[in-house]
Design a protein around this motif. Structure first.
Motif, short mmCIF file in Angstrom:
data_model
loop_
_atom_site.label_atom_id
_atom_site.label_comp_id
_atom_site.label_asym_id
_atom_site.label_seq_id
_atom_site.Cartn_x
_atom_site.Cartn_y
_atom_site.Cartn_z
N THR A 42 -0.16 -47.26 26.23
CA THR A 42 1.19 -47.41 26.76
C THR A 42 1.60 -46.15 27.52
N LEU A 43 1.35 -44.99 26.92
CA LEU A 43 1.70 -43.72 27.56
C LEU A 43 0.90 -43.53 28.86
N GLN A 49 1.98 -45.28 36.31
CA GLN A 49 3.11 -45.85 37.03
C GLN A 49 3.95 -44.76 37.69
N SER A 50 4.16 -43.66 37.00
CA SER A 50 4.98 -42.58 37.58
C SER A 50 4.26 -41.92 38.74
N LYS A 51 2.92 -41.87 38.69
CA LYS A 51 2.16 -41.30 39.80
C LYS A 51 2.21 -42.22 41.01
N GLU A 52 2.20 -43.52 40.78
CA GLU A 52 2.23 -44.48 41.88
C GLU A 52 3.58 -44.46 42.59
N LYS A 61 10.04 -33.39 34.87
CA LYS A 61 10.17 -33.14 33.43
C LYS A 61 9.59 -34.32 32.64
N GLU A 62 9.80 -35.52 33.17
CA GLU A 62 9.29 -36.73 32.51
C GLU A 62 7.76 -36.75 32.50
N ASP A 63 7.14 -36.29 33.59
CA ASP A 63 5.67 -36.22 33.64
C ASP A 63 5.14 -35.25 32.59
N GLU A 64 5.83 -34.14 32.45
CA GLU A 64 5.41 -33.14 31.46
C GLU A 64 5.55 -33.68 30.04
N VAL A 65 6.63 -34.40 29.78
CA VAL A 65 6.83 -35.01 28.46
C VAL A 65 5.73 -36.02 28.18
N LEU A 66 5.40 -36.85 29.17
CA LEU A 66 4.34 -37.85 29.00
C LEU A 66 3.01 -37.18 28.70
N GLU A 67 2.70 -36.10 29.43
CA GLU A 67 1.44 -35.39 29.19
C GLU A 67 1.41 -34.80 27.78
N ASN A 68 2.53 -34.24 27.34
CA ASN A 68 2.60 -33.69 25.99
C ASN A 68 2.43 -34.79 24.94
N GLN A 69 3.05 -35.93 25.19
CA GLN A 69 2.92 -37.05 24.26
C GLN A 69 1.45 -37.50 24.16
N ILE A 70 0.80 -37.59 25.30
CA ILE A 70 -0.61 -38.00 25.31
C ILE A 70 -1.47 -36.99 24.56
N GLU A 71 -1.22 -35.72 24.75
CA GLU A 71 -1.99 -34.68 24.05
C GLU A 71 -1.77 -34.76 22.54
N ILE A 72 -0.54 -35.03 22.13
CA ILE A 72 -0.26 -35.16 20.70
C ILE A 72 -1.01 -36.34 20.11
N VAL A 73 -0.97 -37.48 20.80
CA VAL A 73 -1.68 -38.68 20.31
C VAL A 73 -3.19 -38.41 20.25
N LYS A 74 -3.73 -37.77 21.28
CA LYS A 74 -5.16 -37.43 21.29
C LYS A 74 -5.51 -36.53 20.11
N TYR A 75 -4.67 -35.54 19.84
CA TYR A 75 -4.92 -34.62 18.74
C TYR A 75 -4.92 -35.36 17.40
#
Length: 128
Positions: A42-43, A49-52, A61-75
């Motif tokens: 989902t993330l 979608q945001s890149k498109e 700021k939203e892109d940064e939040v999404l990247e942080n969320q993805i890194e947290i889930v990966k961890y």
């Protein structure tokens, strides 16, 4: 950003993740690997979608939040996979240990059955 800082940012900003509505960072730890994968997908879809939609290559700021969320889930997934591997390894070792102990018991039984009557009588007398 290090994992410690990611979790600090996530808790300070009360970051929420998309799963059956929204859940907190703490709730992610309770999810199964397949549920975490669903959150990741989902993330990831939101990132695509945001890149498109953007004509600019600057990060919002939203892109940064999404990247942080993805890194947290990966961890969290990596930790859960490591824990799962450790449990499976421990179970395998336990089963092998039990098998070795069964073989040892069988060999001890064979040794007792092959002992002479005199040896068996001595052992019995020593036991009382």
């Amino acid at each position: 950003m290090s994992n410690v800082n990611l979790f600090e940012v996530a808790t300070k900003t009360r970051m929420r993740f998309p799963y059956k509505g929204s859940i907190s960072v703490e709730d992610l730890w309770d999810l199964s690997l397949t549920a975490l994968d669903s959150v990741f997908k989902t993330l990831n879809a939101q990132v695509k979608q945001s890149k498109e939609e953007s004509l600019l290559s600057t990060k919002s700021k939203e892109d940064e939040v999404l990247e942080n969320q993805i890194e947290i889930v990966k961890y969290i997934v990596s930790v859960k996979l490591a824990e799962k591997a450790a449990r499976e390894d421990a179970l395998e070792k336990k089963e092998k240990k039990q098998k070795i102990m069964q073989i040892m018991a069988t060999k001890q039984d064979e040794a007792l059955q092959n002992a002479s009557m005199e040896d068996l009588q001595k052992m019995l007398n020593e036991l009382g």
